[in-house]
Design a protein around this motif. Structure first.
Motif, mmCIF file in Angstrom:
data_model
loop_
_atom_site.group_PDB
_atom_site.id
_atom_site.type_symbol
_atom_site.label_atom_id
_atom_site.label_comp_id
_atom_site.label_asym_id
_atom_site.label_seq_id
_atom_site.Cartn_x
_atom_site.Cartn_y
_atom_site.Cartn_z
ATOM 1 N N THR A 15 0.849 -1.175 0.000
ATOM 2 C CA THR A 15 0.000 0.000 0.000
ATOM 3 C C THR A 15 0.893 1.236 0.000
ATOM 4 O O THR A 15 2.096 1.148 0.258
ATOM 5 C CB THR A 15 -0.880 0.057 1.257
ATOM 6 N N PRO A 16 0.337 2.407 -0.276
ATOM 7 C CA PRO A 16 1.093 3.623 0.016
ATOM 8 C C PRO A 16 1.424 3.673 1.508
ATOM 9 O O PRO A 16 0.739 3.059 2.335
ATOM 10 C CB PRO A 16 0.116 4.748 -0.361
ATOM 11 N N VAL A 17 2.451 4.397 1.846
ATOM 12 C CA VAL A 17 2.831 4.584 3.243
ATOM 13 C C VAL A 17 2.200 5.875 3.745
ATOM 14 O O VAL A 17 2.431 6.947 3.175
ATOM 15 C CB VAL A 17 4.361 4.628 3.403
ATOM 16 N N GLY A 18 1.392 5.759 4.792
ATOM 17 C CA GLY A 18 0.712 6.917 5.347
ATOM 18 C C GLY A 18 1.482 7.522 6.508
ATOM 19 O O GLY A 18 2.189 6.819 7.234
ATOM 20 N N ARG A 19 1.333 8.804 6.689
ATOM 21 C CA ARG A 19 1.931 9.467 7.840
ATOM 22 C C ARG A 19 1.176 9.100 9.120
ATOM 23 O O ARG A 19 0.029 8.682 9.087
ATOM 24 C CB ARG A 19 1.904 10.987 7.660
ATOM 25 N N ALA A 262 1.084 1.208 6.940
ATOM 26 C CA ALA A 262 1.157 0.571 5.619
ATOM 27 C C ALA A 262 1.051 -0.940 5.767
ATOM 28 O O ALA A 262 1.177 -1.495 6.867
ATOM 29 C CB ALA A 262 2.460 0.924 4.900
ATOM 30 N N ALA A 263 0.846 -1.598 4.642
ATOM 31 C CA ALA A 263 0.896 -3.059 4.568
ATOM 32 C C ALA A 263 1.586 -3.453 3.269
ATOM 33 O O ALA A 263 1.559 -2.706 2.281
ATOM 34 C CB ALA A 263 -0.506 -3.661 4.631
ATOM 35 N N ALA A 264 2.210 -4.627 3.268
ATOM 36 C CA ALA A 264 2.888 -5.137 2.079
ATOM 37 C C ALA A 264 2.855 -6.661 2.124
ATOM 38 O O ALA A 264 2.781 -7.256 3.209
ATOM 39 C CB ALA A 264 4.329 -4.633 2.019
ATOM 40 N N ALA A 265 2.903 -7.288 0.961
ATOM 41 C CA ALA A 265 2.860 -8.753 0.916
ATOM 42 C C ALA A 265 3.442 -9.254 -0.394
ATOM 43 O O ALA A 265 3.508 -8.525 -1.397
ATOM 44 C CB ALA A 265 1.427 -9.262 1.074
#
Length: 404
Positions: A15-19, A262-265
């Motif tokens: 995902t985009p990285v949020g502040r 954020a999330a990533a996979a």
């Protein structure tokens, strides 16, 4: 003993990285995790029954989604046969999830595993251990999980009351790394991340996120943390976090990583199983290593970890085409570079930015870095990449990947 199988990485997404408190703050970690798993399955047309296990790194869980790997699998609509679990190696959690998945595949325990990481630091809990047996007299103390985790990652014998900041300042003293050099490195990180954003270099790895709001849903499709407007002058005006206790302190919000969401996979499998399912491997895991250092010097952890991993791979730094070294703090990165004899502006180092500019959503960072380097290698016509990070509590984790 059966010979180990090869483990390959397919379709790393994030995902985009949020502040902190920013665009993704309305979504709890389990929503971010299930969103990235859903997107991964949809983009790859992966049959749900092909998934053996889902491993998700997370550092600040709540009991809303206790085994978040299993919760993410079920919430993403995978069949109940797809098992899952959560792991915590602090900043290395996401990469450790990938490594664990690879080991399951290599040993034949699993044929295909989804490995990921997630963090919603905006929703990290405040908690108490005092109320279970009745309210204590006076007041009930709530601990901030973010602060507490930094202070106690080394256990009772290695407390770090100033958190990771104190450890960073210790490296500043040990290696004689001044404020100007730190700020210059931070500026470089932002410039590289902004350039990658503007060129569309992140597009292949990004999954937009729809966030509900009072005025309707908003689609977030861009990292919030990189700053196009930063400058050495702006960075120089920021006050060091520990300036009251240390007049010579140098670590500021500008030359340190952010608190992020954020999330990533990614998919980890064998080349043969990937081919059966129509998946395209991007990387293979060559080897990996973990190393322990003094908790007060945790930022130097990548040095012994990377040295061990490269030795196992039969490689040196000159053989690497990409070096993804997470930027917990500029001073920590610079201390590692000093040990390795690598220039601050080496073009192989975090070519598209890292923790200072993109952000550091702890549990997700390792897979976020993997998604980025998987696309950096072909863009640079490279073969080998190193991914490494320091870990609160005094560890370093490193993995060597080869482009497929």
């Amino acid at each position: 003993m059966t010979e180990l199988r090869e483990a390959v990485i397919c379709s790393p997404l994030r995902t985009p990285v949020g502040r902190y408190g920013g665009a993704l703050a309305a979504l709890p970690a389990q929503r971010l995790a299930s969103h990235i798993v859903t997107a991964l399955v949809q983009r790859t047309s992966l049959p749900g029954d092909a998934v053996d296990d889902v491993i998700v790194g997370q550092c600040y869980p709540t009991m809303e989604a206790a085994p978040i790997g299993r919760v993410a699998a079920l919430d993403a609509g995978l069949p109940v046969t797809a098992t899952g679990y959560q792991l915590d190696r602090r900043c290395g959690s996401g990469l450790q999830a990938v490594v664990n998945a690879a080991m399951q595949v290599q040993t034949g325990v699993s044929d295909l595993v989804i490995a990921g990481g997630v963090e919603s630091m905006s929703n990290a809990p405040y908690y108490t251990e005092e109320g279970r047996r009745g309210l204590p007299p006076g007041s009930l103390v709530l601990h901030d999980a973010l602060t507490r985790g930094r202070e106690r990652a080394g256990g009772e014998l290695h407390l770090t009351p100033e958190g990771n900041l104190g450890s960073a300042e210790l490296l500043r003293l040990e290696y004689g790394i001044g404020r100007e050099r730190q700020d210059a490195y931070a500026l470089q990180s932002h410039r590289r991340a902004v350039a990658a954003q503007e060129s569309g270099a992140f597009d292949a790895e990004l999954v937009p996120v729809e966030v509900p709001g009072r005025k309707g849903s908003v689609v977030v499709d861009r990292d919030e943390h990189p700053r196009a407007d930063t400058s050495l002058e702006a960075l120089g005006r920021l006050r060091p976090a520990l300036s009251r206790s240390d007049p010579e302190a140098t670590v500021t919000a500008g030359n340190a990583s952010g608190q992020n969401d954020a999330a990533a996979a990614c998919i980890v499998s064998t080349p043969e199983r990937a081919a059966e399912l129509g998946l395209t491997p991007l990387l293979r895991l060559v080897t990996w290593a973990v190393a322990g250092v003094e908790p007060q010097r945790f930022g130097i952890g990548p040095v012994p970890a990377a040295n061990k991993a490269l030795a196992r791979a039969g490689l040196g730094f000159d053989d690497l085409d990409v070096i993804e070294l997470n930027e917990a703090f500029a001073v920590q990165v610079l201390a590692c570079l000093t040990e390795w004899g690598i220039a601050d502006d080496d073009p192989r180092l975090n070519p598209r930015g890292s923790g200072i500019s993109i952000g550091h959503p702890l549990g997700a960072t390792g897979v976020r870095m993997l998604a980025t380097l998987a696309h950096e290698l072909p863009a640079l016509d490279g073969r080998f990449a190193l991914e490494t990070m320091c870990i609160g509590g005094g560890q370093g984790l490193a993995a060597v990947f080869e482009r497929v």
